[in-house]
Design a protein around this motif. Structure first.
Motif, PDB file in Angstrom:
ATOM      1  N   GLY A   1       0.840  -1.192   0.000  1.00  0.00           N
ATOM      2  CA  GLY A   1       0.000   0.000   0.000  1.00  0.00           C
ATOM      3  C   GLY A   1       0.878   1.246   0.000  1.00  0.00           C
ATOM      4  O   GLY A   1       1.976   1.242   0.589  1.00  0.00           O
ATOM      5  N   LEU A   2       0.415   2.287  -0.651  1.00  0.00           N
ATOM      6  CA  LEU A   2       1.191   3.537  -0.684  1.00  0.00           C
ATOM      7  C   LEU A   2       1.382   4.070   0.740  1.00  0.00           C
ATOM      8  O   LEU A   2       2.368   4.747   1.029  1.00  0.00           O
ATOM      9  CB  LEU A   2       0.458   4.562  -1.564  1.00  0.00           C
ATOM     10  CG  LEU A   2       1.106   5.932  -1.732  1.00  0.00           C
ATOM     11  CD1 LEU A   2       2.542   5.837  -2.226  1.00  0.00           C
ATOM     12  CD2 LEU A   2       0.278   6.797  -2.675  1.00  0.00           C
ATOM     13  N   ASP A   3       0.464   3.742   1.636  1.00  0.00           N
ATOM     14  CA  ASP A   3       0.578   4.193   3.025  1.00  0.00           C
ATOM     15  C   ASP A   3       1.766   3.562   3.735  1.00  0.00           C
ATOM     16  O   ASP A   3       2.210   4.051   4.768  1.00  0.00           O
ATOM     17  CB  ASP A   3      -0.723   3.886   3.788  1.00  0.00           C
ATOM     18  CG  ASP A   3      -1.056   2.397   3.761  1.00  0.00           C
ATOM     19  OD1 ASP A   3      -0.886   1.765   2.695  1.00  0.00           O
ATOM     20  OD2 ASP A   3      -1.471   1.866   4.804  1.00  0.00           O
ATOM     21  N   GLU A   4       2.313   2.488   3.166  1.00  0.00           N
ATOM     22  CA  GLU A   4       3.470   1.831   3.790  1.00  0.00           C
ATOM     23  C   GLU A   4       4.784   2.192   3.112  1.00  0.00           C
ATOM     24  O   GLU A   4       5.849   1.697   3.502  1.00  0.00           O
ATOM     25  CB  GLU A   4       3.313   0.306   3.719  1.00  0.00           C
ATOM     26  CG  GLU A   4       2.108  -0.234   4.472  1.00  0.00           C
ATOM     27  CD  GLU A   4       1.871  -1.710   4.116  1.00  0.00           C
ATOM     28  OE1 GLU A   4       2.860  -2.441   3.929  1.00  0.00           O
ATOM     29  OE2 GLU A   4       0.692  -2.113   4.000  1.00  0.00           O
TER      30      GLU A   4
ATOM     31  N   SER B   1      -2.422  11.797   6.334  1.00  0.00           N
ATOM     32  CA  SER B   1      -2.419  12.176   4.929  1.00  0.00           C
ATOM     33  C   SER B   1      -0.976  12.244   4.441  1.00  0.00           C
ATOM     34  O   SER B   1      -0.038  12.350   5.250  1.00  0.00           O
ATOM     35  CB  SER B   1      -3.138  13.509   4.722  1.00  0.00           C
ATOM     36  OG  SER B   1      -2.423  14.547   5.367  1.00  0.00           O
ATOM     37  N   LEU B   2      -0.799  12.147   3.129  1.00  0.00           N
ATOM     38  CA  LEU B   2       0.552  12.102   2.556  1.00  0.00           C
ATOM     39  C   LEU B   2       0.731  13.196   1.519  1.00  0.00           C
ATOM     40  O   LEU B   2      -0.182  13.459   0.733  1.00  0.00           O
ATOM     41  CB  LEU B   2       0.782  10.759   1.844  1.00  0.00           C
ATOM     42  CG  LEU B   2       0.646   9.473   2.646  1.00  0.00           C
ATOM     43  CD1 LEU B   2       0.850   8.267   1.729  1.00  0.00           C
ATOM     44  CD2 LEU B   2       1.647   9.444   3.793  1.00  0.00           C
TER      45      LEU B   2
ATOM     46  N   GLU C   1      -5.330   9.385   3.729  1.00  0.00           N
ATOM     47  CA  GLU C   1      -4.890   8.060   4.139  1.00  0.00           C
ATOM     48  C   GLU C   1      -5.699   6.979   3.420  1.00  0.00           C
ATOM     49  O   GLU C   1      -5.155   5.974   2.965  1.00  0.00           O
ATOM     50  CB  GLU C   1      -5.085   7.893   5.657  1.00  0.00           C
ATOM     51  CG  GLU C   1      -4.641   6.523   6.154  1.00  0.00           C
ATOM     52  CD  GLU C   1      -5.080   6.242   7.590  1.00  0.00           C
ATOM     53  OE1 GLU C   1      -6.032   6.897   8.068  1.00  0.00           O
ATOM     54  OE2 GLU C   1      -4.465   5.369   8.224  1.00  0.00           O
ATOM     55  N   GLN C   2      -6.990   7.221   3.284  1.00  0.00           N
ATOM     56  CA  GLN C   2      -7.870   6.233   2.654  1.00  0.00           C
ATOM     57  C   GLN C   2      -7.457   5.965   1.207  1.00  0.00           C
ATOM     58  O   GLN C   2      -7.416   4.814   0.759  1.00  0.00           O
ATOM     59  CB  GLN C   2      -9.310   6.745   2.703  1.00  0.00           C
ATOM     60  CG  GLN C   2     -10.325   5.611   2.800  1.00  0.00           C
ATOM     61  CD  GLN C   2     -11.743   6.103   2.538  1.00  0.00           C
ATOM     62  OE1 GLN C   2     -12.046   7.290   2.705  1.00  0.00           O
ATOM     63  NE2 GLN C   2     -12.600   5.184   2.132  1.00  0.00           N
ATOM     64  N   LEU C   3      -7.146   7.047   0.500  1.00  0.00           N
ATOM     65  CA  LEU C   3      -6.695   6.871  -0.877  1.00  0.00           C
ATOM     66  C   LEU C   3      -5.362   6.119  -0.922  1.00  0.00           C
ATOM     67  O   LEU C   3      -5.182   5.197  -1.715  1.00  0.00           O
ATOM     68  CB  LEU C   3      -6.569   8.240  -1.570  1.00  0.00           C
ATOM     69  CG  LEU C   3      -5.980   8.223  -2.987  1.00  0.00           C
ATOM     70  CD1 LEU C   3      -6.748   7.270  -3.894  1.00  0.00           C
ATOM     71  CD2 LEU C   3      -5.983   9.623  -3.587  1.00  0.00           C
ATOM     72  N   ALA C   4      -4.451   6.523  -0.023  1.00  0.00           N
ATOM     73  CA  ALA C   4      -3.120   5.896  -0.002  1.00  0.00           C
ATOM     74  C   ALA C   4      -3.230   4.380   0.189  1.00  0.00           C
ATOM     75  O   ALA C   4      -2.525   3.593  -0.449  1.00  0.00           O
ATOM     76  CB  ALA C   4      -2.266   6.508   1.099  1.00  0.00           C
ATOM     77  N   LYS C   5      -4.147   3.977   1.051  1.00  0.00           N
ATOM     78  CA  LYS C   5      -4.306   2.539   1.327  1.00  0.00           C
ATOM     79  C   LYS C   5      -4.850   1.781   0.122  1.00  0.00           C
ATOM     80  O   LYS C   5      -4.672   0.572   0.007  1.00  0.00           O
ATOM     81  CB  LYS C   5      -5.252   2.333   2.514  1.00  0.00           C
ATOM     82  CG  LYS C   5      -4.591   2.607   3.848  1.00  0.00           C
ATOM     83  CD  LYS C   5      -5.456   2.187   5.011  1.00  0.00           C
ATOM     84  CE  LYS C   5      -4.627   2.135   6.284  1.00  0.00           C
ATOM     85  NZ  LYS C   5      -5.470   2.045   7.503  1.00  0.00           N
ATOM     86  N   ASN C   6      -5.531   2.495  -0.751  1.00  0.00           N
ATOM     87  CA  ASN C   6      -6.095   1.847  -1.937  1.00  0.00           C
ATOM     88  C   ASN C   6      -5.217   1.963  -3.177  1.00  0.00           C
ATOM     89  O   ASN C   6      -5.617   1.566  -4.253  1.00  0.00           O
ATOM     90  CB  ASN C   6      -7.492   2.396  -2.213  1.00  0.00           C
ATOM     91  CG  ASN C   6      -8.536   1.725  -1.342  1.00  0.00           C
ATOM     92  OD1 ASN C   6      -8.890   0.580  -1.571  1.00  0.00           O
ATOM     93  ND2 ASN C   6      -8.974   2.415  -0.296  1.00  0.00           N
TER      94      ASN C   6
ATOM     95  N   LYS D   1       6.180  13.525   2.471  1.00  0.00           N
ATOM     96  CA  LYS D   1       5.908  13.794   3.872  1.00  0.00           C
ATOM     97  C   LYS D   1       4.663  13.064   4.354  1.00  0.00           C
ATOM     98  O   LYS D   1       3.740  12.852   3.567  1.00  0.00           O
ATOM     99  CB  LYS D   1       5.689  15.309   4.043  1.00  0.00           C
ATOM    100  CG  LYS D   1       5.863  15.782   5.443  1.00  0.00           C
ATOM    101  CD  LYS D   1       6.072  17.266   5.572  1.00  0.00           C
ATOM    102  CE  LYS D   1       6.362  17.462   7.050  1.00  0.00           C
ATOM    103  NZ  LYS D   1       6.129  18.667   7.655  1.00  0.00           N
ATOM    104  N   ARG D   2       4.675  12.638   5.594  1.00  0.00           N
ATOM    105  CA  ARG D   2       3.486  12.003   6.186  1.00  0.00           C
ATOM    106  C   ARG D   2       3.025  12.871   7.357  1.00  0.00           C
ATOM    107  O   ARG D   2       3.810  13.161   8.262  1.00  0.00           O
ATOM    108  CB  ARG D   2       3.827  10.600   6.674  1.00  0.00           C
ATOM    109  CG  ARG D   2       2.740   9.946   7.545  1.00  0.00           C
ATOM    110  CD  ARG D   2       3.023   8.484   7.840  1.00  0.00           C
ATOM    111  NE  ARG D   2       2.895   7.652   6.656  1.00  0.00           N
ATOM    112  CZ  ARG D   2       3.900   7.076   6.001  1.00  0.00           C
ATOM    113  NH1 ARG D   2       5.144   7.216   6.432  1.00  0.00           N
ATOM    114  NH2 ARG D   2       3.669   6.354   4.918  1.00  0.00           N
TER     115      ARG D   2
END
Ligand SMILES: [Mn+2]
Ligand SMILES: [Mn+2]
Ligand SMILES: [Mn+2]
Ligand SMILES: [Mn+2]
Lengths: 220, 220
Positions: A145-148, A193-194, A208-213, A186-187
Motif C-alpha cells: 500500500g502507498l501508506d506503507e 495524509s501524505l 490516508e484512505q486513498l493511499a491505502k487503496n 511527507k506524512r
DNA sequence: AATTAAATTTAGACAAATCTAAAAATTATT
DNA sequence: AATAATTTTTAGATTTGTCTAAATTTAATT
C-alpha cells in the motif's frame, strides 16, 4: 469436466475469499454472492461431490487443488476480457468488471488462448491484478500500500485496492494511473495524509484512505 | 426486458426458420433446437405471455414485431462476435459459430456497440451474412445461388449456404473465398456440374451441390 | 363420412438453483 | 458447566427448463 455458471461463481468467490480470510465461512460466502446461507450449503455439497472443495459439515470448507485450478481458469478468462475491454474497446476501468463477469463463463479454451495471444500476453488486468497464464501460473505481486511506502523513495503505481467508479474519478482528477511513478515527500501525523510528488509536477496531498487503496512497487 | 439463454435461443431459432419456411411448426422448431415438441409448447406459452410470439394452440405461431426486434439484437451480437473471432483472433470460418453461440448471450448494449465500432462497423459476417446495425437494420442480400448464375457473367462470391468444415475445406482447396470474382463458362446437363473460371487461372469444374451452396452477386 | 395417421398439447415427473422457516451444532457468555 | 447467541444445516417449496407417456386436435386416406 464442465461447470455451470452458478458453480463457477461459487468457485471463484471461494478463491477470492481464501486470499484474505483465514477461514471462509458459509455466511461470508453467502454475503459475497448475495445469496442465502442455505443455498451455500446446498452448493457446497455439489462442489464436494465434484471434488472441488474439502467440506465437512459444520466444520468449514476450502478449495481442493483441483478447485484452485478451476478457479484460476475462471480468473484468467475474467482478467483477459477486462484487459480486452479496457485496452481495445476503450472502456473505463470501473465498467469492465461487470461485463467480464458474464464473458468469463464462455469457456472455450481455444478462444481464451487466442485472445491472450491477440492481446500480446498481458501480465496484469486494468486494475493491476495479475493474469494467470495458460498453465494457471501468475506473478505474485510484491506490491504494498502507498501508506506503507518509505519517504523519498520512488515507486510505481501497480494496482488498486478497489475498483469503484468513485476511486477512478478521484484518480483521474489527480492524474494518477497504473504505471505512474511517484514518491512520498511527507506524512502528516494528524490524519495520516501524505504529500506526494509526481515527476516535476507540484506536490499535492492525498488522504490516508486513498493511499491505502493505491498499490505500489519500488522502482525496478 | 431481459431474456434467458433458453428464451433467446428459441427466439433466434424461430427467426431463422421463418426466413425459409412459410409456417414454422412445433416439430420443426423442436428438431432445430434438439429438443422435444412438448418443450417447445411449454416455451411458446412463455414467449406468448411476454408478447414475443403470436400463438394459438394447434394453430401455429410466429414472432411478433417485438419478437423480431429481439431476434435481430441476438443475431447482431452473434455475427459481430463471429466477425471478431475470424478477423481479429484468426479463427477459421467453421470454428466461429459455436463460440458465438455462447457470446451472443452476453447482452450489454454498450459492449456490442463498442465492439461494432472497434471492428469498423462491418456489414457482413465471415459467412457473408449481413450484420444488423444498432437499429436492427441490415442489408437484404441480392445474392443468388451460383447454380442460377448466367453463363459468362462475372459475379462475386458473397456468402455460403452452410458453414460446415467440409465445405470450408473444399473451398480452401479450390481457392474460393468470400469476395472471389468468378464466372460460369459451361453447365453440363448430365450432372448439372459447372465449369467455372477465376480471373486468368485455368478453368475447373464444381459439383451442383457446391454451386448451390455458393451465393454470388453480379459484379457492381 | 369414417377411419387412420400425424402433429400438438397436457399431465406429471425431474434436475438445478434458489428461497424461508425450523432444527441442529458450534461458539460465546454468564 | 449451563445457558444464550450465532452459525450452519435440513426440510420442504418454488421457478425454470426439460423430459416421457398419454390425450387431444388436426390432417390425410380410405
Ligand atoms: Mn460470473
Ligand atoms: Mn480486475
Ligand atoms: Mn445460443
Ligand atoms: Mn454466421
Amino acid at each position: 469436466m464442465n461447470f455451470s455458471v452458478a458453480e463457477e461463481n461459487y468457485i471463484k468467490a471461494i478463491w477470492h475469499l481464501q486470499r484474505y480470510n483465514d477461514d471462509v465461512t458459509t455466511n461470508l460466502l453467502a454475503n459475497q454472492l448475495n445469496t442465502r446461507p442455505a443455498s451455500v450449503t446446498d452448493m457446497l455439497k455439489k462442489l464436494k461431490a465434484k471434488k472441488l472443495v474439502h467440506y465437512e459439515k459444520y466444520h468449514g470448507f476450502s478449495l481442493t487443488s483441483e478447485g484452485k485450478k478451476i478457479a484460476l481458469g475462471i480468473i484468467r478468462r475474467h482478467r483477459l476480457w477486462e484487459f480486452f475491454l479496457a485496452e481495445k474497446l476503450k472502456f473505463d476501468w470501473d465498467e469492465v468488471h461487470d461485463i467480464a463477469e458474464d464473458l468469463e463463463h464462455v469457456s472455450s479454451k481455444k478462444l481464451i488462448d487466442k485472445l491472450d495471444e491477440y492481446l500480446g500476453f498481458p501480465k496484469v488486468d486494468p486494475h493491476g491484478d495479475p493474469i494467470p497464464d495458460n498453465q494457471g501460473k501468475m506473478e505474485t505481486s510484491s506490491a504494498i500500500g502507498l501508506d506503507e511506502l518509505e519517504i523519498n523513495k520512488v515507486a510505481e503505481v501497480s494496482g488498486v485496492g478497489n475498483q469503484s467508479s468513485e476511486l477512478l474519478e478521484l484518480l483521474k482528477h489527480k492524474n494518477i494511473r497504473i504505471g505512474t511513478k511517484l514518491e512520498v515527500k511527507k506524512r502528516f501525523e494528524f490524519d495520516q495524509s501524505l504529500e506526494i510528488k509526481i515527476r516535476n509536477l507540484p506536490a499535492f496531498t492525498i488522504s490516508e484512505q486513498l493511499a491505502k487503496n493505491l498499490l505500489v512497487k519500488y522502482g525496478k
